[in-house]
Scaffold this active site. Sequence first.
Site, mmCIF file in Angstrom:
data_model
loop_
_atom_site.group_PDB
_atom_site.id
_atom_site.type_symbol
_atom_site.label_atom_id
_atom_site.label_comp_id
_atom_site.label_asym_id
_atom_site.label_seq_id
_atom_site.Cartn_x
_atom_site.Cartn_y
_atom_site.Cartn_z
ATOM 1 N N CYS A 199 -5.088 0.244 -4.439
ATOM 2 C CA CYS A 199 -3.894 0.599 -5.213
ATOM 3 C C CYS A 199 -3.569 2.079 -5.017
ATOM 4 O O CYS A 199 -2.407 2.462 -4.800
ATOM 5 C CB CYS A 199 -4.118 0.342 -6.703
ATOM 6 S SG CYS A 199 -4.620 -1.333 -7.124
ATOM 7 N N LYS A 247 -7.165 -1.165 6.706
ATOM 8 C CA LYS A 247 -8.146 -0.216 6.195
ATOM 9 C C LYS A 247 -9.557 -0.600 6.642
ATOM 10 O O LYS A 247 -9.867 -1.773 6.807
ATOM 11 C CB LYS A 247 -8.062 -0.173 4.661
ATOM 12 C CG LYS A 247 -6.693 0.293 4.155
ATOM 13 C CD LYS A 247 -6.549 0.162 2.654
ATOM 14 C CE LYS A 247 -6.490 -1.298 2.216
ATOM 15 N NZ LYS A 247 -6.113 -1.437 0.793
ATOM 16 N N GLY A 273 -9.947 0.283 -7.578
ATOM 17 C CA GLY A 273 -8.602 0.811 -7.453
ATOM 18 C C GLY A 273 -8.334 1.604 -6.185
ATOM 19 O O GLY A 273 -7.286 2.238 -6.068
ATOM 20 N N THR A 274 -9.251 1.569 -5.215
ATOM 21 C CA THR A 274 -9.021 2.339 -3.986
ATOM 22 C C THR A 274 -7.777 1.858 -3.242
ATOM 23 O O THR A 274 -6.987 2.665 -2.752
ATOM 24 C CB THR A 274 -10.236 2.267 -3.038
ATOM 25 O OG1 THR A 274 -10.645 0.907 -2.907
ATOM 26 C CG2 THR A 274 -11.384 3.094 -3.548
#
Length: 269
Positions: free
Chosen positions: A212, A175, A209-210
């Site tokens: 996850c 990412k 939480g991005t």
Amino acid sequence: MSQAVVLTIAGSDSGAGAGIQADLKTFAALGVYGVSVITAITAQNTVGVRAVQEIDPEVIAAQLDAVADDFAIAALKTGMLSSAAIIQTVVAGLRRHALRPLVVDPVMIAKSGDRLLREDAIETLRRALLPLARVVTPNIPEAEVLTGLTIRNHGDRETAGRAIMELGAQAVVIKGGHSEEDPIVDLLVDRDGVREFRAPRIVTTNTHGTGCTFSSAIAAGLGRGEDLASAVGEARAYVSSALAQAPGLGHGHGPLNHFPVRQEAHAGH
């Protein structure tokens, strides 16, 4: 019409922005039925992690057996697996029930900087879990830890992706959120080559939480029968919408909006 069942094996976040809570919200938003195996309970909010209680490996195994015995699991993801013993327990369960396709989110550090994976568990993650993965979804710092490489550019990311594949994973998405680039570029590296998934950088502190959410969205796509590239592309678009429409809650890194209004419906021609 039967609904695809997708499993998350991860930690609980009391602030509900990451972990099991983010995963189940993502599954619901993307039309699959979520089941869960909780590996740890964290006392955390948007500011930080205050306490962590790992779940006994026997209880983790029992949760996994319970859901796998009763549901036809179409896909699954792993998140926080904080110790070598927990990783080994999960791997044994995945093999016992032949669960796949598996999305591995190699959770190491919380957004607040708190460590969620013990140093001595990293080698177990590499050796035991990654060979089972349909896809691994590290951010740049996690990819550096997994490979021992320094990542400065796209070429370095491709090299790291191939190095993670050499550990046994079928594919890797490295990412781009931790880079400085705009647009953000997520790189999918697999046997077919390298594909780029671009998205405008959204400047926000609401990023809890991005990782996850992204890995859960990929698992949901795979569970619905999509190919990997389609699942990654849809996950990228979903996370962008969830970031752009974040509700601005809490005093630290706030949660995403896991039920964003889809922009496509309003697009003109």
